[in-house]
Scaffold this motif. Structure first.
Motif, PDB file in Angstrom:
ATOM      1  N   ASP A  53       0.868  -1.179   0.000  1.00 42.08           N
ATOM      2  CA  ASP A  53       0.000   0.000   0.000  1.00 42.08           C
ATOM      3  C   ASP A  53       0.904   1.228   0.000  1.00 42.08           C
ATOM      4  OD1 ASP A  53      -1.810   2.020   0.387  1.00 42.08           O
ATOM      5  OD2 ASP A  53      -2.754   1.119   2.157  1.00 42.08           O
ATOM      6  N   GLN A  71       0.312   4.345  -0.687  1.00 46.95           N
ATOM      7  CA  GLN A  71      -0.237   5.537  -0.039  1.00 46.95           C
ATOM      8  C   GLN A  71       0.031   5.502   1.472  1.00 46.95           C
ATOM      9  OE1 GLN A  71      -1.434   8.178  -1.614  1.00 46.95           O
ATOM     10  NE2 GLN A  71      -1.585   9.209   0.364  1.00 46.95           N
ATOM     11  N   GLN A  72      -0.183   4.339   2.072  1.00 47.63           N
ATOM     12  CA  GLN A  72       0.086   4.191   3.508  1.00 47.63           C
ATOM     13  C   GLN A  72       1.565   4.447   3.799  1.00 47.63           C
ATOM     14  OE1 GLN A  72      -0.062   0.182   5.036  1.00 47.63           O
ATOM     15  NE2 GLN A  72      -0.389   0.857   7.136  1.00 47.63           N
ATOM     16  N   LEU A  99       3.138   7.344   6.235  1.00 49.99           N
ATOM     17  CA  LEU A  99       4.026   6.988   7.338  1.00 49.99           C
ATOM     18  C   LEU A  99       5.383   7.670   7.193  1.00 49.99           C
ATOM     19  CD1 LEU A  99       3.215   3.190   7.794  1.00 49.99           C
ATOM     20  CD2 LEU A  99       2.707   5.058   9.396  1.00 49.99           C
ATOM     21  N   VAL A 155       5.237  -2.228   9.025  1.00 51.07           N
ATOM     22  CA  VAL A 155       4.600  -2.451   7.719  1.00 51.07           C
ATOM     23  C   VAL A 155       5.593  -3.113   6.758  1.00 51.07           C
ATOM     24  CG1 VAL A 155       3.660  -1.266   5.692  1.00 51.07           C
ATOM     25  CG2 VAL A 155       2.903  -0.610   7.984  1.00 51.07           C
ATOM     26  N   SER A 170      -9.836  -4.930   2.949  1.00 49.26           N
ATOM     27  CA  SER A 170     -10.008  -3.528   2.581  1.00 49.26           C
ATOM     28  C   SER A 170     -10.642  -3.375   1.194  1.00 49.26           C
ATOM     29  CB  SER A 170      -8.666  -2.802   2.636  1.00 49.26           C
ATOM     30  OG  SER A 170      -7.755  -3.374   1.727  1.00 49.26           O
TER      31      SER A 170
END
Length: 184
Positions: free
Chosen positions: A132, A134-135, A139, A162, A180
């Motif tokens: 992911d 974007q995550q 972060l 992650v 998700s």
């Protein structure tokens, strides 16, 4: 002549009582380490069902004497299993194994490269297709802000977590994508 015969008998007896006791205590200590594991980690250790049930019983007991007796029982069951795979699994949990240490160093370097240069996201996307991005961007941005403002490194640690999940592989990532709803 009798002296010589005595030495012959002594050689045939095998390991001493002390050696057997040390081995038994070591197995019991290994059993104690097993008993102190959480449910998820215990499920990943290669042990038979009887031993797994005994460990779960130990975790359930609260009385000191009951736990002591259960540890002895676990030690007895441990005599019938090969302790090498169990030790390897416990060492991996502790990060003792060389491969685990190398993996941690690799992930730490990846995290530092990502913090230094956002273009590292391209490398992460190629290496881990289910990532992911974007995550990871959020972060990264939060970790840089934390460092700038001398705040506790929450995002910095979360970034490592992650990356470790991505490294550990497919099963967790696929489950997250299904939950998700953004399967690729």
């Amino acid at each position: 002549m009798a002296k010589h015969k005595y030495h012959e008998d002594e050689e045939d007896t095998g390991p001493s009582k002390s050696a057997l006791k040390r081995e038994s205590t070591a197995l019991q200590d290994l059993g104690r380490e097993l008993a102190e594991l959480g449910k998820e980690r215990l499920a990943r250790v290669p042990i038979d069902d009887d031993l797994r049930d005994a460990v779960k019983d130990y975790q359930r007991f609260t009385a000191h004497e009951a736990r002591r007796r259960q540890l002895q029982y676990i030690g007895k069951l441990m005599r019938n299993v090969d302790p090498a795979p169990i030790r390897a699994a416990l060492d991996a949990f502790k990060g003792v194994s060389a491969t685990e240490t190398a993996k941690m160093h690799r992930l730490e370097n990846l995290r530092l490269r990502l913090l230094e240069d956002e273009k590292t996201l391209h490398t992460i996307a190629e290496t881990y297709p289910g990532a992911d991005l974007q995550q990871l961007r959020v972060l990264r941005r939060n970790a840089l802000k934390e460092k700038e403002q001398n705040r506790p490194p929450r995002a910095f640690r979360e970034l490592f977590r992650v990356l470790r999940e991505l490294e550990d592989g497919g099963v967790d990532d696929e489950a997250d994508n299904i939950e998700s709803g953004d399967e690729e």
